[in-house]
Write a protein that holds these residues in place. Structure first.
Motif, short mmCIF file in Angstrom:
data_model
loop_
_atom_site.label_atom_id
_atom_site.label_comp_id
_atom_site.label_asym_id
_atom_site.label_seq_id
_atom_site.Cartn_x
_atom_site.Cartn_y
_atom_site.Cartn_z
N TYR A 73 0.82 -1.22 0.00
CA TYR A 73 0.00 0.00 0.00
C TYR A 73 0.85 1.26 0.00
O TYR A 73 0.32 2.37 0.01
N GLY A 74 2.15 1.13 0.06
CA GLY A 74 3.04 2.29 0.06
C GLY A 74 3.27 2.88 1.45
O GLY A 74 3.88 3.93 1.57
N SER A 75 2.79 2.21 2.47
CA SER A 75 3.05 2.67 3.84
C SER A 75 4.06 1.73 4.49
O SER A 75 4.39 0.68 3.94
N MET A 76 4.56 2.11 5.66
CA MET A 76 5.59 1.30 6.30
C MET A 76 5.01 -0.02 6.79
O MET A 76 4.01 -0.06 7.50
N TYR A 77 5.67 -1.09 6.42
CA TYR A 77 5.31 -2.44 6.81
C TYR A 77 5.41 -2.57 8.33
O TYR A 77 6.32 -2.03 8.95
N PHE A 78 4.47 -3.29 8.94
CA PHE A 78 4.46 -3.38 10.39
C PHE A 78 5.71 -4.07 10.94
O PHE A 78 6.15 -3.79 12.05
N GLY A 79 6.33 -4.95 10.16
CA GLY A 79 7.58 -5.58 10.59
C GLY A 79 8.71 -4.58 10.71
O GLY A 79 9.53 -4.65 11.62
N ALA A 80 8.77 -3.62 9.79
CA ALA A 80 9.78 -2.57 9.86
C ALA A 80 9.53 -1.68 11.08
O ALA A 80 10.47 -1.23 11.75
N GLN A 81 8.25 -1.46 11.40
CA GLN A 81 7.93 -0.68 12.59
C GLN A 81 8.35 -1.43 13.85
O GLN A 81 8.83 -0.83 14.81
N ALA A 82 8.19 -2.75 13.85
CA ALA A 82 8.62 -3.56 14.99
C ALA A 82 10.14 -3.45 15.18
O ALA A 82 10.62 -3.35 16.31
N VAL A 83 10.88 -3.44 14.08
CA VAL A 83 12.34 -3.27 14.16
C VAL A 83 12.67 -1.91 14.79
O VAL A 83 13.55 -1.81 15.65
N GLY A 84 11.97 -0.86 14.38
CA GLY A 84 12.22 0.47 14.94
C GLY A 84 11.94 0.53 16.43
O GLY A 84 12.72 1.12 17.20
N ALA A 85 10.85 -0.08 16.87
CA ALA A 85 10.51 -0.08 18.30
C ALA A 85 11.54 -0.89 19.08
O ALA A 85 12.01 -0.46 20.15
N ASP A 86 11.90 -2.06 18.57
CA ASP A 86 12.91 -2.91 19.19
C ASP A 86 14.22 -2.14 19.35
O ASP A 86 14.85 -2.15 20.41
N LEU A 87 14.62 -1.46 18.30
CA LEU A 87 15.87 -0.72 18.31
C LEU A 87 15.85 0.45 19.29
O LEU A 87 16.82 0.66 20.02
N ALA A 88 14.75 1.19 19.34
CA ALA A 88 14.68 2.34 20.24
C ALA A 88 14.80 1.89 21.70
O ALA A 88 15.58 2.45 22.47
N ALA A 89 14.08 0.87 22.08
CA ALA A 89 14.13 0.40 23.48
C ALA A 89 15.42 -0.34 23.78
O ALA A 89 16.07 -0.09 24.80
N GLY A 90 15.81 -1.24 22.90
CA GLY A 90 16.99 -2.07 23.14
C GLY A 90 18.29 -1.31 23.09
O GLY A 90 19.17 -1.50 23.93
N PHE A 91 18.43 -0.43 22.11
CA PHE A 91 19.68 0.33 21.99
C PHE A 91 19.83 1.30 23.15
O PHE A 91 20.94 1.55 23.61
N MET A 92 18.70 1.83 23.64
CA MET A 92 18.76 2.71 24.81
C MET A 92 19.33 1.95 26.01
O MET A 92 20.22 2.45 26.70
N GLY A 93 18.85 0.73 26.23
CA GLY A 93 19.37 -0.09 27.32
C GLY A 93 20.85 -0.41 27.14
O GLY A 93 21.65 -0.32 28.08
N TYR A 94 21.22 -0.75 25.92
CA TYR A 94 22.61 -1.06 25.60
C TYR A 94 23.52 0.14 25.89
O TYR A 94 24.55 0.01 26.55
#
Length: 159
Positions: free
Chosen positions: A50-71
């Motif tokens: 549909y030309g919008s961001m795939y929910f899997g890519a959004q999951a990667v972004g959320a994972d990265l924001a929380a996980g990288f902050m902890g790291y």
């Protein structure tokens, strides 16, 4: 915190440790002890039919924001961390049809979680919220999704 250093660390992580992250071409926009902002560009590998961001890519972004902050918070204190996610929930509010910015402003909560893990010498799990926006830092800023991740970490001092 040295933003350039952690941008390079993110690049290394996405190329050699977790290639799925590299597929999404994340950019570290902002980093402090309180907040992290990660951008996932809307592109060939991140958009759906549909030309919008795939929910899997959004999951990667959320994972990265929380996980990288902890790291990062562990690294800044000279600690090694065993960091994983125990659970994940998402609420998709609007189709993101441009780059998406993932914001986690729970740095102080994660620091407290690190302290608790050090004191107890055990794994501690806490819910961490990540909000996703399009047109971040503009008057048109709009929230497109919300995530709650069960950040589970165990820390120890480096030998």
């Amino acid at each position: 915190m040295n933003l350039s250093r952690y941008r390079f660390t993110l690049w290394l992580l996405s190329r050699f440790k977790i290639p799925m992250i590299g597929f999404c071409s994340p950019k570290l926009v902002e980093l402090s002890k309180k907040q992290i902002v990660v951008k996932i560009p809307l592109g060939f590998f991140t958009k759906n039919h549909y030309g919008s961001m795939y929910f899997g890519a959004q999951a990667v972004g959320a994972d990265l924001a929380a996980g990288f902050m902890g790291y990062v918070l562990c690294r800044e204190r000279g600690l090694d961390s065993g960091l994983v996610f125990k659970d994940f929930s998402a609420e998709f509010l609007k189709r993101p049809e441009s780059d998406v910015y993932f914001v986690c402003n729970q740095g102080l909560d994660i620091s407290n979680q690190i302290d608790e893990s050090l004191k107890s010498a055990s794994r501690i799990t806490r819910p961490i919220t990540v909000n996703a926006y399009i047109h971040y830092s503009t008057p048109q800023q709009e929230e497109v999704s919300r995530f709650i991740l069960g950040l589970s970490l165990k820390v120890k001092t480096r030998s």
